[in-house]
Design a protein around this motif. Structure first.
Motif, mmCIF file in Angstrom:
data_model
loop_
_atom_site.group_PDB
_atom_site.id
_atom_site.type_symbol
_atom_site.label_atom_id
_atom_site.label_comp_id
_atom_site.label_asym_id
_atom_site.label_seq_id
_atom_site.Cartn_x
_atom_site.Cartn_y
_atom_site.Cartn_z
ATOM 1 N N LYS A 24 0.827 -1.217 0.000
ATOM 2 C CA LYS A 24 0.000 0.000 0.000
ATOM 3 C C LYS A 24 0.853 1.255 0.000
ATOM 4 C CE LYS A 24 -4.249 -1.879 1.835
ATOM 5 N NZ LYS A 24 -5.055 -2.202 2.998
ATOM 6 N N THR A 25 2.111 1.125 0.435
ATOM 7 C CA THR A 25 3.007 2.289 0.464
ATOM 8 C C THR A 25 3.616 2.567 -0.913
ATOM 9 O OG1 THR A 25 4.601 0.697 1.340
ATOM 10 C CG2 THR A 25 3.666 2.258 2.896
ATOM 11 N N GLY A 26 3.305 1.740 -1.911
ATOM 12 C CA GLY A 26 3.805 1.986 -3.267
ATOM 13 C C GLY A 26 4.864 0.977 -3.679
ATOM 14 N N LYS A 27 5.360 1.124 -4.912
ATOM 15 C CA LYS A 27 6.357 0.193 -5.449
ATOM 16 C C LYS A 27 7.634 0.257 -4.610
ATOM 17 C CE LYS A 27 9.040 -1.005 -9.570
ATOM 18 N NZ LYS A 27 9.323 -0.784 -10.981
ATOM 19 N N ALA A 30 14.127 -0.717 -6.117
ATOM 20 C CA ALA A 30 14.777 -1.814 -6.845
ATOM 21 C C ALA A 30 16.025 -2.198 -6.060
ATOM 22 C CB ALA A 30 15.126 -1.367 -8.256
ATOM 23 N N ASP A 31 15.817 -3.005 -5.036
ATOM 24 C CA ASP A 31 16.906 -3.453 -4.174
ATOM 25 C C ASP A 31 16.521 -4.807 -3.605
ATOM 26 O OD1 ASP A 31 19.215 -3.568 -2.674
ATOM 27 O OD2 ASP A 31 18.608 -2.030 -1.231
ATOM 28 N N PHE A 32 17.508 -5.565 -3.154
ATOM 29 C CA PHE A 32 17.191 -6.819 -2.468
ATOM 30 C C PHE A 32 16.441 -6.468 -1.195
ATOM 31 C CE2 PHE A 32 20.471 -8.230 -5.292
ATOM 32 C CZ PHE A 32 20.113 -9.550 -5.579
ATOM 33 N N SER A 33 15.392 -7.211 -0.917
ATOM 34 C CA SER A 33 14.646 -6.960 0.305
ATOM 35 C C SER A 33 14.721 -8.190 1.204
ATOM 36 C CB SER A 33 13.184 -6.610 -0.015
ATOM 37 O OG SER A 33 12.557 -7.712 -0.650
ATOM 38 N N ILE A 34 14.452 -7.967 2.468
ATOM 39 C CA ILE A 34 14.512 -9.067 3.436
ATOM 40 C C ILE A 34 13.328 -10.001 3.217
ATOM 41 C CG2 ILE A 34 14.427 -9.644 5.899
ATOM 42 C CD1 ILE A 34 15.529 -6.736 6.387
ATOM 43 N N HIS A 35 13.590 -11.289 3.231
ATOM 44 C CA HIS A 35 12.499 -12.270 3.281
ATOM 45 C C HIS A 35 12.364 -12.763 4.716
ATOM 46 C CE1 HIS A 35 10.613 -16.301 1.733
ATOM 47 N NE2 HIS A 35 9.825 -15.617 2.525
ATOM 48 N N GLY A 36 13.497 -13.007 5.356
ATOM 49 C CA GLY A 36 13.421 -13.422 6.746
ATOM 50 C C GLY A 36 14.787 -13.628 7.359
ATOM 51 N N GLN A 69 9.061 -1.054 5.978
ATOM 52 C CA GLN A 69 8.362 -0.877 4.699
ATOM 53 C C GLN A 69 9.369 -0.742 3.554
ATOM 54 O OE1 GLN A 69 6.052 2.476 5.924
ATOM 55 N NE2 GLN A 69 4.349 1.232 6.651
ATOM 56 N N LYS A 70 10.518 -0.138 3.845
ATOM 57 C CA LYS A 70 11.542 0.069 2.818
ATOM 58 C C LYS A 70 12.365 -1.202 2.586
ATOM 59 C CE LYS A 70 15.697 2.929 2.157
ATOM 60 N NZ LYS A 70 16.751 2.090 2.758
ATOM 61 N N SER A 71 12.787 -1.863 3.654
ATOM 62 C CA SER A 71 13.745 -2.967 3.527
ATOM 63 C C SER A 71 13.126 -4.355 3.598
ATOM 64 C CB SER A 71 14.795 -2.862 4.637
ATOM 65 O OG SER A 71 15.543 -1.688 4.485
ATOM 66 N N TRP A 72 11.882 -4.451 4.111
ATOM 67 C CA TRP A 72 11.237 -5.754 4.279
ATOM 68 C C TRP A 72 9.794 -5.661 3.763
ATOM 69 C CZ3 TRP A 72 12.662 -8.804 9.303
ATOM 70 C CH2 TRP A 72 12.202 -10.121 9.222
ATOM 71 N N PRO A 73 9.635 -5.198 2.497
ATOM 72 C CA PRO A 73 8.283 -5.011 1.974
ATOM 73 C C PRO A 73 7.639 -6.348 1.593
ATOM 74 C CG PRO A 73 9.860 -4.576 0.253
ATOM 75 C CD PRO A 73 10.662 -4.886 1.486
ATOM 76 N N GLY A 82 1.954 -5.167 4.998
ATOM 77 C CA GLY A 82 3.121 -5.922 5.456
ATOM 78 C C GLY A 82 2.988 -6.537 6.834
ATOM 79 N N ILE A 83 1.978 -6.112 7.582
ATOM 80 C CA ILE A 83 1.861 -6.594 8.968
ATOM 81 C C ILE A 83 1.701 -8.114 9.028
ATOM 82 C CG2 ILE A 83 0.457 -6.522 11.079
ATOM 83 C CD1 ILE A 83 2.075 -3.973 10.743
ATOM 84 N N SER A 84 0.905 -8.692 8.131
ATOM 85 C CA SER A 84 0.689 -10.144 8.211
ATOM 86 C C SER A 84 1.978 -10.898 7.861
ATOM 87 C CB SER A 84 -0.471 -10.581 7.316
ATOM 88 O OG SER A 84 -0.197 -10.246 5.986
ATOM 89 N N PHE A 85 2.784 -10.361 6.941
ATOM 90 C CA PHE A 85 4.065 -10.964 6.563
ATOM 91 C C PHE A 85 5.016 -10.943 7.772
ATOM 92 C CE2 PHE A 85 7.977 -10.203 3.565
ATOM 93 C CZ PHE A 85 8.374 -11.522 3.705
ATOM 94 N N TRP A 86 5.143 -9.767 8.409
ATOM 95 C CA TRP A 86 6.046 -9.644 9.557
ATOM 96 C C TRP A 86 5.565 -10.503 10.726
ATOM 97 C CZ3 TRP A 86 5.288 -3.744 8.781
ATOM 98 C CH2 TRP A 86 5.957 -3.352 7.612
ATOM 99 N N THR A 87 4.243 -10.574 10.893
ATOM 100 C CA THR A 87 3.671 -11.409 11.966
ATOM 101 C C THR A 87 4.088 -12.863 11.757
ATOM 102 O OG1 THR A 87 1.747 -9.955 12.172
ATOM 103 C CG2 THR A 87 1.501 -12.190 13.031
#
Length: 200
Positions: A24-27, A30-36, A69-73, A82-87
């Motif tokens: 919801k915060t937008g695209k 273009a960087d690697f993001s955290i999965h876990g 939101q920036k590093s773990w979208p 993103g809340i359900s993903f982080w949860t």
């Protein structure tokens, strides 16, 4: 025990999944993001859901929200915050950290490690760019090892044209969640010798 920092390239995620939705915060950038950040045993198995009483509490990470939101979208659909993903990541993996990081420390550790690794910069420094070109997987590994100082694990996905793509990069971390180490074991990889680094 060791910990995997798992990062993913959003361009490959969006090519793999039939649908990806921007948060919801937008695209995302273009960087690697955290999965876990995943505690693992030396044989490759891992503990999960270690403390059912430790439920995710958004208020504990309120100061980290913009960084998350920036590093773990999240790129899952429908578009969400993103809340359900982080949860899910906290309850399944975060509750299993051997050094018993609390929720805030767990997310802070992942954010710091991602910044420290600076995977995209390591690749760009070696002339490996997200431009839909194909690169030798050994060059990709060596570029990351040169930048981070430790050997990465690489996982690929296959797009609709059957191209193998750079999808996830794993680095190992000590149990305190603060220092990179050499991985005793890697997740199984299905990468060919040449892989595509797609645009995002």
């Amino acid at each position: 025990m060791h910990v995997f920092l798992d990062t993913q390239w959003p361009g490959s995620y969006c090519d793999t999944k039939r649908s990806c939705c921007y948060p919801k915060t937008g695209k995302p950038a273009a960087d690697f993001s955290i999965h876990g950040l995943w505690p693992n045993y030396k044989d490759g198995s891992y503990p999960s859901n270690c403390d059912p009483d430790s439920v995710f509490d958004k208020s504990q990470i309120s100061e980290l929200l913009s960084s998350l939101q920036k590093s773990w979208p999240t790129l899952s659909c429908p578009s969400n915050d993103g809340i359900s993903f982080w949860t899910h990541e906290w309850e399944k993996h975060g509750t299993c950290s051997e050094s018993e990081l609390d929720q805030r420390e767990y997310f802070e550790a992942a954010l710091k490690l991602k910044e420290k690794a600076s995977i995209l910069q390591a690749l760009i420094n070696a002339g490996i760019k997200p431009n839909d070109e194909f690169y030798h997987i050994e060059d990709v590994k060596n570029a990351i090892k040169e930048g981070v100082g430790f050997t990465p694990g690489i996982e690929c996905n296959v797009d609709s044209s059957h191209n193998q793509q750079l999808y996830q990069v794993y680095l190992c971390v000590d149990t305190s969640g603060s220092e990179f180490i050499e991985c005793p074991v890697f997740p199984r990889s299905k990468c060919g010798s040449r892989i595509q680094f797609p645009k995002f």
